[in-house]
Design a protein around this motif. Structure first.
Motif, PDB file in Angstrom:
ATOM      1  N   PRO A 258      68.982  26.457  86.240  1.00  0.00           N
ATOM      2  CA  PRO A 258      68.674  27.040  87.549  1.00  0.00           C
ATOM      3  C   PRO A 258      68.843  28.565  87.499  1.00  0.00           C
ATOM      4  O   PRO A 258      69.911  29.054  87.128  1.00  0.00           O
ATOM      5  CB  PRO A 258      69.695  26.369  88.476  1.00  0.00           C
ATOM      6  CG  PRO A 258      69.995  25.052  87.796  1.00  0.00           C
ATOM      7  CD  PRO A 258      69.996  25.399  86.333  1.00  0.00           C
ATOM      8  N   GLY A 260      68.995  32.680  88.708  1.00  0.00           N
ATOM      9  CA  GLY A 260      69.685  33.412  89.772  1.00  0.00           C
ATOM     10  C   GLY A 260      71.110  32.934  89.934  1.00  0.00           C
ATOM     11  O   GLY A 260      71.794  32.635  88.959  1.00  0.00           O
ATOM     12  N   PHE A 261      71.553  32.877  91.194  1.00  0.00           N
ATOM     13  CA  PHE A 261      72.924  32.431  91.461  1.00  0.00           C
ATOM     14  C   PHE A 261      72.898  31.431  92.600  1.00  0.00           C
ATOM     15  O   PHE A 261      71.953  31.381  93.382  1.00  0.00           O
ATOM     16  CB  PHE A 261      73.849  33.623  91.742  1.00  0.00           C
ATOM     17  CG  PHE A 261      73.386  34.538  92.839  1.00  0.00           C
ATOM     18  CD1 PHE A 261      73.690  34.268  94.162  1.00  0.00           C
ATOM     19  CD2 PHE A 261      72.649  35.685  92.549  1.00  0.00           C
ATOM     20  CE1 PHE A 261      73.270  35.110  95.179  1.00  0.00           C
ATOM     21  CE2 PHE A 261      72.222  36.534  93.565  1.00  0.00           C
ATOM     22  CZ  PHE A 261      72.524  36.247  94.879  1.00  0.00           C
ATOM     23  N   PRO A 262      73.959  30.597  92.713  1.00  0.00           N
ATOM     24  CA  PRO A 262      73.915  29.497  93.687  1.00  0.00           C
ATOM     25  C   PRO A 262      74.670  29.784  94.977  1.00  0.00           C
ATOM     26  O   PRO A 262      75.571  30.622  95.017  1.00  0.00           O
ATOM     27  CB  PRO A 262      74.656  28.379  92.935  1.00  0.00           C
ATOM     28  CG  PRO A 262      75.733  29.130  92.211  1.00  0.00           C
ATOM     29  CD  PRO A 262      75.102  30.463  91.791  1.00  0.00           C
ATOM     30  N   ASP A 263      74.300  29.042  96.000  1.00  0.00           N
ATOM     31  CA  ASP A 263      75.197  28.861  97.134  1.00  0.00           C
ATOM     32  C   ASP A 263      76.196  27.783  96.744  1.00  0.00           C
ATOM     33  O   ASP A 263      75.821  26.764  96.149  1.00  0.00           O
ATOM     34  CB  ASP A 263      74.417  28.422  98.375  1.00  0.00           C
ATOM     35  CG  ASP A 263      75.352  28.078  99.535  1.00  0.00           C
ATOM     36  OD1 ASP A 263      76.117  28.965  99.949  1.00  0.00           O
ATOM     37  OD2 ASP A 263      75.338  26.921 100.008  1.00  0.00           O
ATOM     38  N   ARG A 267      74.052  24.447  96.563  1.00  0.00           N
ATOM     39  CA  ARG A 267      73.596  24.687  95.183  1.00  0.00           C
ATOM     40  C   ARG A 267      72.180  25.274  95.151  1.00  0.00           C
ATOM     41  O   ARG A 267      71.598  25.414  94.069  1.00  0.00           O
ATOM     42  CB  ARG A 267      73.660  23.436  94.293  1.00  0.00           C
ATOM     43  CG  ARG A 267      75.007  22.738  94.222  1.00  0.00           C
ATOM     44  CD  ARG A 267      76.203  23.604  94.066  1.00  0.00           C
ATOM     45  NE  ARG A 267      76.375  24.281  92.795  1.00  0.00           N
ATOM     46  CZ  ARG A 267      77.401  25.107  92.533  1.00  0.00           C
ATOM     47  NH1 ARG A 267      78.329  25.341  93.456  1.00  0.00           N
ATOM     48  NH2 ARG A 267      77.503  25.690  91.384  1.00  0.00           N
ATOM     49  N   THR A 268      71.602  25.603  96.307  1.00  0.00           N
ATOM     50  CA  THR A 268      70.319  26.312  96.319  1.00  0.00           C
ATOM     51  C   THR A 268      70.495  27.646  95.601  1.00  0.00           C
ATOM     52  O   THR A 268      71.542  28.283  95.700  1.00  0.00           O
ATOM     53  CB  THR A 268      69.868  26.565  97.771  1.00  0.00           C
ATOM     54  OG1 THR A 268      69.829  25.320  98.442  1.00  0.00           O
ATOM     55  CG2 THR A 268      68.499  27.225  97.821  1.00  0.00           C
ATOM     56  N   ARG A 269      69.463  28.052  94.871  1.00  0.00           N
ATOM     57  CA  ARG A 269      69.539  29.266  94.070  1.00  0.00           C
ATOM     58  C   ARG A 269      68.966  30.459  94.833  1.00  0.00           C
ATOM     59  O   ARG A 269      68.027  30.314  95.619  1.00  0.00           O
ATOM     60  CB  ARG A 269      68.735  29.103  92.783  1.00  0.00           C
ATOM     61  CG  ARG A 269      68.978  27.809  92.053  1.00  0.00           C
ATOM     62  CD  ARG A 269      70.382  27.637  91.571  1.00  0.00           C
ATOM     63  NE  ARG A 269      70.781  28.690  90.651  1.00  0.00           N
ATOM     64  CZ  ARG A 269      71.901  28.644  89.929  1.00  0.00           C
ATOM     65  NH1 ARG A 269      72.714  27.583  90.027  1.00  0.00           N
ATOM     66  NH2 ARG A 269      72.216  29.631  89.120  1.00  0.00           N
ATOM     67  N   VAL A 270      69.498  31.628  94.544  1.00  0.00           N
ATOM     68  CA  VAL A 270      68.968  32.880  95.067  1.00  0.00           C
ATOM     69  C   VAL A 270      68.504  33.723  93.886  1.00  0.00           C
ATOM     70  O   VAL A 270      69.260  33.908  92.920  1.00  0.00           O
ATOM     71  CB  VAL A 270      70.045  33.652  95.870  1.00  0.00           C
ATOM     72  CG1 VAL A 270      69.500  34.998  96.346  1.00  0.00           C
ATOM     73  CG2 VAL A 270      70.528  32.808  97.052  1.00  0.00           C
ATOM     74  N   ARG A 272      66.073  37.447  92.863  1.00  0.00           N
ATOM     75  CA  ARG A 272      65.464  38.669  93.392  1.00  0.00           C
ATOM     76  C   ARG A 272      63.963  38.669  93.082  1.00  0.00           C
ATOM     77  O   ARG A 272      63.547  38.072  92.088  1.00  0.00           O
ATOM     78  CB  ARG A 272      66.105  39.897  92.745  1.00  0.00           C
ATOM     79  CG  ARG A 272      67.619  39.967  92.856  1.00  0.00           C
ATOM     80  CD  ARG A 272      68.099  39.952  94.285  1.00  0.00           C
ATOM     81  NE  ARG A 272      69.568  40.072  94.341  1.00  0.00           N
ATOM     82  CZ  ARG A 272      70.297  39.675  95.375  1.00  0.00           C
ATOM     83  NH1 ARG A 272      69.751  39.115  96.436  1.00  0.00           N
ATOM     84  NH2 ARG A 272      71.602  39.847  95.366  1.00  0.00           N
ATOM     85  N   GLY A 329      60.643  34.422  99.519  1.00  0.00           N
ATOM     86  CA  GLY A 329      60.450  33.143 100.188  1.00  0.00           C
ATOM     87  C   GLY A 329      60.994  31.993  99.374  1.00  0.00           C
ATOM     88  O   GLY A 329      61.546  32.193  98.290  1.00  0.00           O
ATOM     89  N   LEU A 367      65.564  30.341  96.677  1.00  0.00           N
ATOM     90  CA  LEU A 367      65.133  31.297  97.690  1.00  0.00           C
ATOM     91  C   LEU A 367      65.047  32.668  97.033  1.00  0.00           C
ATOM     92  O   LEU A 367      66.040  33.146  96.461  1.00  0.00           O
ATOM     93  CB  LEU A 367      66.120  31.350  98.858  1.00  0.00           C
ATOM     94  CG  LEU A 367      65.708  32.312  99.981  1.00  0.00           C
ATOM     95  CD1 LEU A 367      64.487  31.787 100.730  1.00  0.00           C
ATOM     96  CD2 LEU A 367      66.866  32.552 100.946  1.00  0.00           C
ATOM     97  N   CYS A 368      63.886  33.284  97.099  1.00  0.00           N
ATOM     98  CA  CYS A 368      63.724  34.636  96.548  1.00  0.00           C
ATOM     99  C   CYS A 368      63.863  35.638  97.677  1.00  0.00           C
ATOM    100  O   CYS A 368      63.164  35.534  98.699  1.00  0.00           O
ATOM    101  CB  CYS A 368      62.352  34.756  95.877  1.00  0.00           C
ATOM    102  SG  CYS A 368      62.001  36.431  95.306  1.00  0.00           S
ATOM    103  N   CYS A 369      64.768  36.584  97.517  1.00  0.00           N
ATOM    104  CA  CYS A 369      64.960  37.604  98.558  1.00  0.00           C
ATOM    105  C   CYS A 369      65.520  38.877  97.959  1.00  0.00           C
ATOM    106  O   CYS A 369      66.130  38.857  96.890  1.00  0.00           O
ATOM    107  CB  CYS A 369      65.867  37.081  99.672  1.00  0.00           C
ATOM    108  SG  CYS A 369      67.463  36.495  99.113  1.00  0.00           S
ATOM    109  N   GLU A 370      65.282  39.980  98.660  1.00  0.00           N
ATOM    110  CA  GLU A 370      65.840  41.273  98.250  1.00  0.00           C
ATOM    111  C   GLU A 370      67.356  41.227  98.388  1.00  0.00           C
ATOM    112  O   GLU A 370      67.894  40.487  99.204  1.00  0.00           O
ATOM    113  CB  GLU A 370      65.308  42.397  99.163  1.00  0.00           C
ATOM    114  CG  GLU A 370      63.797  42.522  99.220  1.00  0.00           C
ATOM    115  CD  GLU A 370      63.202  43.189  97.984  1.00  0.00           C
ATOM    116  OE1 GLU A 370      63.978  43.638  97.109  1.00  0.00           O
ATOM    117  OE2 GLU A 370      61.960  43.234  97.878  1.00  0.00           O
TER     118      GLU A 370
END
Lengths: 373, 373
Positions: A258, A260-263, A267-270, A272, A329, A367-370
């Motif tokens: 997975p 990025g990094f998780p919540d 465990r949803t990933r974030v 950039r 998104g 989730l991709c976000c700034e």
């Protein structure tokens, strides 16, 4: 009325339509554990990260007094201590092992048992004696058809008190490729208790149920073994009444690390926005894996990944990677493996009552976000 | 609308009255793992059996490039590589560590988080440099009041993106007993990835949240740290609005090795009629444990067990044992620890919203019956 072990042991069942994970399933999930998916980064899984499933208890074992009995339809019964086993020429093989029940908790309806999601896998370097060497030494009688393996782990399961036992056809037990090992070391060290100390079977390409741990007896038989773990459990069935077909080789599967990094909780990933390297491992019990595809839209479209060629360690997983440009998104990432025999992973669930050999495609929510200012 | 990491991260909550374990809790249970209770037989927990809780991902780490920064309210900031850390005199301490959330999934109502039953514990021999040695080297400024520890693990938790960070009062960080360690070895080997490779904090007597893994920075501050893991999480609260009190030392607990053998699914134990040795371990963050009592009737009556005296390793668990004559029928076994400060384990649940420091007495269901003929 007399009490019996069967009083504490229920029949197999499916969870009801709205039934969430029970305390019993949770107790199994707390004891056993999967590979944290970021640990797919390691070609060889470090101790403690390889998946573990123990049917009963991890037995107390003393290597000094441990004996392996080789008996039954052999010309010379053998009793081997650890020193005797180490005196045979040793071989080391890198092998990926997956639990036959991997993915079970994602099925609908859910078979009630160890509730794996997708993480019941690991790869280690196993060192030991080829089983064929020991069977050559003992000499199979002409009427021998199977080898039955007995572990020191003892318990009750669906009303049957038992030592853990599984068999292999003699042709598999003595096969040249894969070569079955009687292993006493994992990644160069004595086996950890939970992986079968001091002795276990390693059957490359087969699901975990065949890899008998705490191995204390090998018995050649002149008829097929019909014990619980062979004839009742580990069968592919649509209905409870069917005899079913046996679970054997590992179906192809790819897993991705997975990104990025998780919540913590979901465990949803974030990730950039911009380039993201997607990578992971893929394996099959009928190797090699010949193609891995990646989807970043929940399986709508697929891109072929760069797949490492099978090396001399053909019973171990293969690394793959793929480039992705993340846009703001939510996204769902998946990977799909296909092996040399053309077997591939399905988008719909491959359901059976035991939840075995289920290689449903992994879905990783991202989730991709700034970055916040 | 812009996406934010907070979109994938929910507030803390309690499960509803009839709410079973969720897929999110299951995903945590599959990643993290407890000590299989039969592994209480080992004085030192072997690798892979010690409990593990990782808030985010296990970071990729290279010991060759790893640096520990010591900074903030110090006279000389330090940047230490692993060789520099190993050049200080090393100490080894046997320490029992327990997760602050151990027992959470048995609470009613259940705080929704990592769903431990009773098994989130383990004992290891940790080797490293006393933290006080490093702080002596750096020289605390007179106004320094706390040391803040930062790990390399990064994630989102209840809407807050963060590196994992915790603090200790300077008096605890530099205390003589317990002596806090900056540890680079576990049971004589480099730390496994999941236990903080290459460097972690070990704070004897404190719950796991204080034992910062993948340690990369120690910063002395002139005011108390108010980061998420200190001021929001790991507080004892009855209501969500309270500031609460911090979780610190481990409450006393005894666990018993479930006797006999288990049913696979229910984990209920089966024993034969006659003498059964009951044994286990007991520990407290305010050592030593001075009394362990055993009940074989679900807490109705208690018998004092034989308890090993605290040895020089006073931050590690103590062994206890007791004789029981099993009679046919069902039984519930429990053990209860009391420490030198008179703290003991309650029969009723010690409830708080986080499910922390919950040392409810263990209950092991056993069926005693004759062997089937």
């Amino acid at each position: 009325m007399d009490a019996h072990p069967t009083d504490v042991s229920a029949a197999a069942r499916l969870a009801g339509p709205d039934e969430a994970i029970s305390q019993e399933e949770l107790a199994l999930a707390a004891r056993n554990h999967g590979l944290p998916l970021e640990a797919l980064r390691y070609e060889i899984t470090p101790p403690g990260l390889h998946y573990v499933l123990t049917h009963y208890d991890i037995p107390a074992a003393d290597a000094g007094t441990w004996r392996l009995e080789v008996r039954g339809r052999v010309r010379r019964a053998l009793t081997l201590d650890m020193a005797a086993l180490r005196s045979f020429p040793a071989v080391t093989r890198r092998v990926t092992i997956e639990c036959a029940g991997n993915g079970r908790a994602l099925l609908s309806p859910r078979p009630v048992s160890q509730p794996w999601l997708v993480e019941a896998v690991g790869t280690a370097e196993w060192t030991g004696v080829p089983l064929r060497t020991l069977l050559d030494e003992a000499g199979a009688e002409p009427d021998a058809v199977e080898a039955v393996f007995t572990g020191a782990d003892h318990g009750v399961e669906r009303g049957v008190e038992q030592d853990y036992q599984r068999s292999l056809p003699l042709a598999v037990a003595t096969g040249a490729d894969p070569q079955v090992l009687v292993a006493y070391a994992m990644n160069g060290d004595p086996l950890p208790p939970q992986h079968g100390f001091p002795l276990r079977l390693v059957v490359p390409g087969w699901y975990g149920m065949a890899q008998v741990k705490w191995l204390r007896e090998i018995s050649l038989t002149d008829e097929p073994f019909t014990g619980f773990q062979q004839a009742v459990a580990y069968r592919l069935r649509q209905d409870a009444e069917e005899a079913g077909t046996p679970v054997t080789r590992i179906e192809p599967r790819a897993l991705l690390i997975p990104p990025g990094f998780p919540d913590f909780m979901s465990r949803t990933r974030v990730v950039r926005p911009g380039p993201v390297r997607l990578e992971g491992r893929a394996w099959s019990g009928r190797p090699p894996v010949t193609r891995v595809e990646v989807s970043t839209d929940g399986g709508g479209s697929w891109t072929e990944a760069d797949l490492a060629p099978p090396d001399s360690q053909r019973w171990a997983w293969q690394h793959w990677h793929s480039a992705w440009t993340a846009t703001p998104g939510p996204h769902v990432l998946s990977a799909r493996a296909t092996d040399a025999g053309g077997h591939t992973q399905p988008l719909g669930q491959p359901w059976n009552r035991g939840g075995f050999a289920n290689n449903l495609i992994q879905r990783v929510g991202v989730l991709c976000c700034e970055a916040d200012a």
